[in-house]
Design an enzyme around this catalytic site. Sequence first.
Site, PDB file in Angstrom:
ATOM      1  CD  GLU B  58      -1.731  -2.357   1.663  1.00  0.00           C
ATOM      2  OE1 GLU B  58      -0.543  -2.564   2.017  1.00  0.00           O
ATOM      3  OE2 GLU B  58      -2.636  -3.215   1.766  1.00  0.00           O
ATOM      4  CG  PHE B 120      -9.745  -9.361  11.615  1.00  0.00           C
ATOM      5  CD1 PHE B 120      -8.484  -9.745  12.070  1.00  0.00           C
ATOM      6  CD2 PHE B 120      -9.990  -9.384  10.249  1.00  0.00           C
ATOM      7  CE1 PHE B 120      -7.500 -10.140  11.180  1.00  0.00           C
ATOM      8  CE2 PHE B 120      -9.008  -9.779   9.354  1.00  0.00           C
ATOM      9  CZ  PHE B 120      -7.753 -10.160   9.819  1.00  0.00           C
ATOM     10  CD  GLN B 121      -7.382  -6.963   8.072  1.00  0.00           C
ATOM     11  OE1 GLN B 121      -8.292  -6.726   7.295  1.00  0.00           O
ATOM     12  NE2 GLN B 121      -6.234  -7.494   7.694  1.00  0.00           N
ATOM     13  CE  LYS B 170     -17.330  -6.392   4.036  1.00  0.00           C
ATOM     14  NZ  LYS B 170     -16.702  -7.680   4.373  1.00  0.00           N
ATOM     15  CG  MET B 492      22.693  11.704   2.937  1.00  0.00           C
ATOM     16  SD  MET B 492      23.849  12.830   2.151  1.00  0.00           S
ATOM     17  CE  MET B 492      22.854  13.475   0.814  1.00  0.00           C
TER      18      MET B 492
HETATM   19  C1  LIG Z   1      12.500   5.628   5.250  1.00  0.00           C
HETATM   20  C2  LIG Z   1      13.795   6.266   5.572  1.00  0.00           C
HETATM   21  N1  LIG Z   1      14.637   5.686   6.448  1.00  0.00           N
HETATM   22  C3  LIG Z   1      15.832   6.254   6.726  1.00  0.00           C
HETATM   23  C4  LIG Z   1      16.200   7.423   6.143  1.00  0.00           C
HETATM   24  C5  LIG Z   1      17.537   8.083   6.482  1.00  0.00           C
HETATM   25  N2  LIG Z   1      18.378   8.099   5.285  1.00  0.00           N
HETATM   26  C6  LIG Z   1      18.501   9.191   4.505  1.00  0.00           C
HETATM   27  S1  LIG Z   1      19.455   8.937   3.164  1.00  0.00           S
HETATM   28  C7  LIG Z   1      19.773   7.357   3.635  1.00  0.00           C
HETATM   29  C8  LIG Z   1      20.650   6.459   2.810  1.00  0.00           C
HETATM   30  C9  LIG Z   1      20.040   6.109   1.520  1.00  0.00           C
HETATM   31  O1  LIG Z   1      20.814   5.080   0.958  1.00  0.00           O
HETATM   32  P1  LIG Z   1      20.724   4.731  -0.574  1.00  0.00           P
HETATM   33  O2  LIG Z   1      19.316   4.507  -0.980  1.00  0.00           O
HETATM   34  O3  LIG Z   1      21.650   3.622  -0.857  1.00  0.00           O
HETATM   35  O4  LIG Z   1      21.180   6.083  -1.300  1.00  0.00           O
HETATM   36  P2  LIG Z   1      22.594   6.814  -1.321  1.00  0.00           P
HETATM   37  O5  LIG Z   1      22.613   7.828  -0.250  1.00  0.00           O
HETATM   38  O6  LIG Z   1      23.652   5.764  -1.151  1.00  0.00           O
HETATM   39  O7  LIG Z   1      22.639   7.448  -2.672  1.00  0.00           O
HETATM   40  C10 LIG Z   1      19.123   7.048   4.827  1.00  0.00           C
HETATM   41  C11 LIG Z   1      19.225   5.755   5.520  1.00  0.00           C
HETATM   42  C12 LIG Z   1      15.274   8.017   5.262  1.00  0.00           C
HETATM   43  N3  LIG Z   1      15.511   9.178   4.675  1.00  0.00           N
HETATM   44  N4  LIG Z   1      14.095   7.407   4.972  1.00  0.00           N
END
Ligand SMILES: Cc1ncc(C[n+]2csc(CCOP(=O)(O)OP(=O)(O)O)c2C)c(N)n1
Lengths: 182, 591
Positions: B58, B120-121, B170, B492
Amino acid sequence: MSTTPAPRNHHILSVLVQNRPGVLARVASLFARRGYNIFSLAVAPAEDEGMSRITIVVDVDSAPLEQIVKQLFKLVEVVKISELDPRRSVERELLLATVRTDAETRSQVAQLVDIFEGKILAVGVEALTVSLEGHPDKLDDFEALLSGYGIVELQRTGRVALAKIDRQARLRAVDTGKGKVG
Amino acid sequence: MSTSRIAPGTRMTGAQALIHALEHEGVEVMFGLPGGCILPAYDPLLESTIRHILVRHEQGAGHMAEGYAHVTGRPGVAMVTSGPAATNLVTPLMDAYMDSIPMVGITGQVPTGAIGTDAFQECDTVGITRSVTKHNELVMSADEVTLAVRQAFHIATTGRPGPTLIDLPKDVLQNETRWEWPTDEEVAASLPGYRPTMKGHPRMVKEAARLILAAERPVLYVGGGILKARAAEALRELAELTQIPVVTTLMARGAFPDDHPLCLGMPGMHGNATAITAMQKSDLLIALGARFDDRITGKVASFAPEAKVIHVDIDPAEQGKVRRPDVPIVGDCRLVIEEIVKAIRDLQAGGETQADTTAWKSRISGWREQFPLTYEPSEPGNALKPQFCLEKLRDAAPEGTIVASGVGQHQMWTSQYWQFNEPYTWVNSGGLGTMGFSIPAAIGAKIGRPDRTVWAVDGDGCFQMTAQELVTATVERIPIKVALLNNSYLGMVRQWQEMFYDERYSEVYLSTDVPDYVKWAESMGCVAIRVEAPEEVEPAIEKANAVNDRPVVVEFRVDSGEKVFPMVPAGHSNDDVLVHPTQNDRREHLR
Ligand SMILES: Cc1ncc(C[n+]2csc(CCOP(=O)(O)OP(=O)(O)O)c2C)c(N)n1
């Protein structure tokens, strides 16, 4: 309720809302999410059908108050917000208290109630239940005096407020005897 | 739309009323996944003109609805069942709320009689989504379905757009009602507290025009609101009339063409040094549909200290939230900009002239010459540079290509290195920064603009969060393309640990070859290509661009150690922007 008096720079917001399920939760969660503190809150149906008026007392500096008002106004059900200047509004609150009394102190408490123009609602062997309606500051004083005797239980409603009607309108109201202005 | 094609009083179920109401609202496509409580609504869908995209999760439905809304400007619709499905929709709702995306969520709910029994749900969907929607509503009677739908679309698409949600028990879907299509007036009357301000205050508009003519170091600070207000053309007129340079925030990329001589590109934490510094040194910031986000301002106390501020925004609560404007104008960006342009012309007709900005312009061109975006090309035999891959991707992209991105380094590089010359070609998660956004958002975008090439630029971390929607793309024949920049890390976060935590790497290494992205993509029905060497880059992109009957995934194995520059460290002043190490020698020219 706490026995702390309303903060010195409190602001009173009178918020007219559509009376729909969840509207109070919306207002409350907005305050929580944006980190604003509610000092007191009272809600009841307003004069227009389908509307409620929420009186909220907040303790903030004026800048965040502007944000609070703007954020509140973004809630779809909020129709109107007035900030009531304490000097130009009438404020009322109701206090109920059960106070510990014995043969000796009963009459003292009764006298206090009398002075404040309150009411005695119930009399027991060891306690009195009293009520007082009036300006919240007056209730604060009353509460402080009662606490010397020992307050068993206390409930205050939180304040409700309306803007004072202007002098002309007030005279008219008195003339026609329709509105009694307290 | 306010006229109905169905005779008033026609008997039908609440579910039929729902589907007809969506058709009346002009919905052509919706994204969702059925389940117990929403089942009644899926039955009349079989006879509907609405195309339904069956997602694999979803969250994907929600992001697809967002991607669709991003590129079309029309509200995206996601329909899911109660409980866990409703909670799976929370992230996209919040994402849409942060980025002001018009979106309508429809959730099933347990029958009215069971509400409050922990059935439920059952979950308190309106309670949970209250703070992530612009408005939501639990509909308690079949007779209220059409009005609830009309309100949800009206609120989602007007004023500052955003997500709305209707929760449908529902039995409300099963019960009989008579068709009633509320008029525009009835909808407005049912929402007495909802009246967005559209036109700017004339006195403020005039004051803005005066400030603009008087400014010696002005900058147009353009945010996502420009796109929401469809004001790109009006903006261009204002910029060209006044010759004021423009910065476009992460949410506004494409609102003003990157190839325009007045365009300075993106400001903010990973903006380019010129855009950041121009704002910083400005004497007048003309903020248009922008919200002074902390990623733009850096440390607020030292942000653009000498600048007066004109702030145009349709949301009154944005005025003064972060920075107190000298001239606040609440209103629709397009209308207000047109009013400002007219006011400037009137002043000029009355003999007023614009202040001399030549010195400012030459300072700006000095910065642009000295601080272009840059990276060091990879040594032969070493890993690919992500920026190099993106440049090749950009250069080979057909005109009008739409780019969606995930969140992380790859997002910043895409925003930096792509050339956005057209509005609504950039789809990303700015405010919430939702990893996993790109693939479902790209799918939604491709459905909204089937005529366009749609690239999702993704990181390996992001890819693993929502890649399963490539199955949806294959099965529904939605041929998006994914450029997966596999740097083996949560890049990042790795960059922050390298720079601000003494290279102490904690839980950021993923893996280079687990999963095997090529096998995984192929198993989902995609064409998959792995690229490891510079000479393979162009042929792979060419091959990917030629595929039009199914999704494509190109995995670029890129350098793990590459960092995004420039960078304003979180909480620091924009004056402290870290430029690329190779530009450090001229750092003092950023004055
Ligand atoms: C749902 C979620 N969890 C954690 C983060 C924190 N976060 C920001 S950038 C990042 C790394 C992303 O890794 P990747 O997709 O490999 O991209 P890259 O930075 O290596 O280009 C994280 C964990 C986030 N922004 N969103």
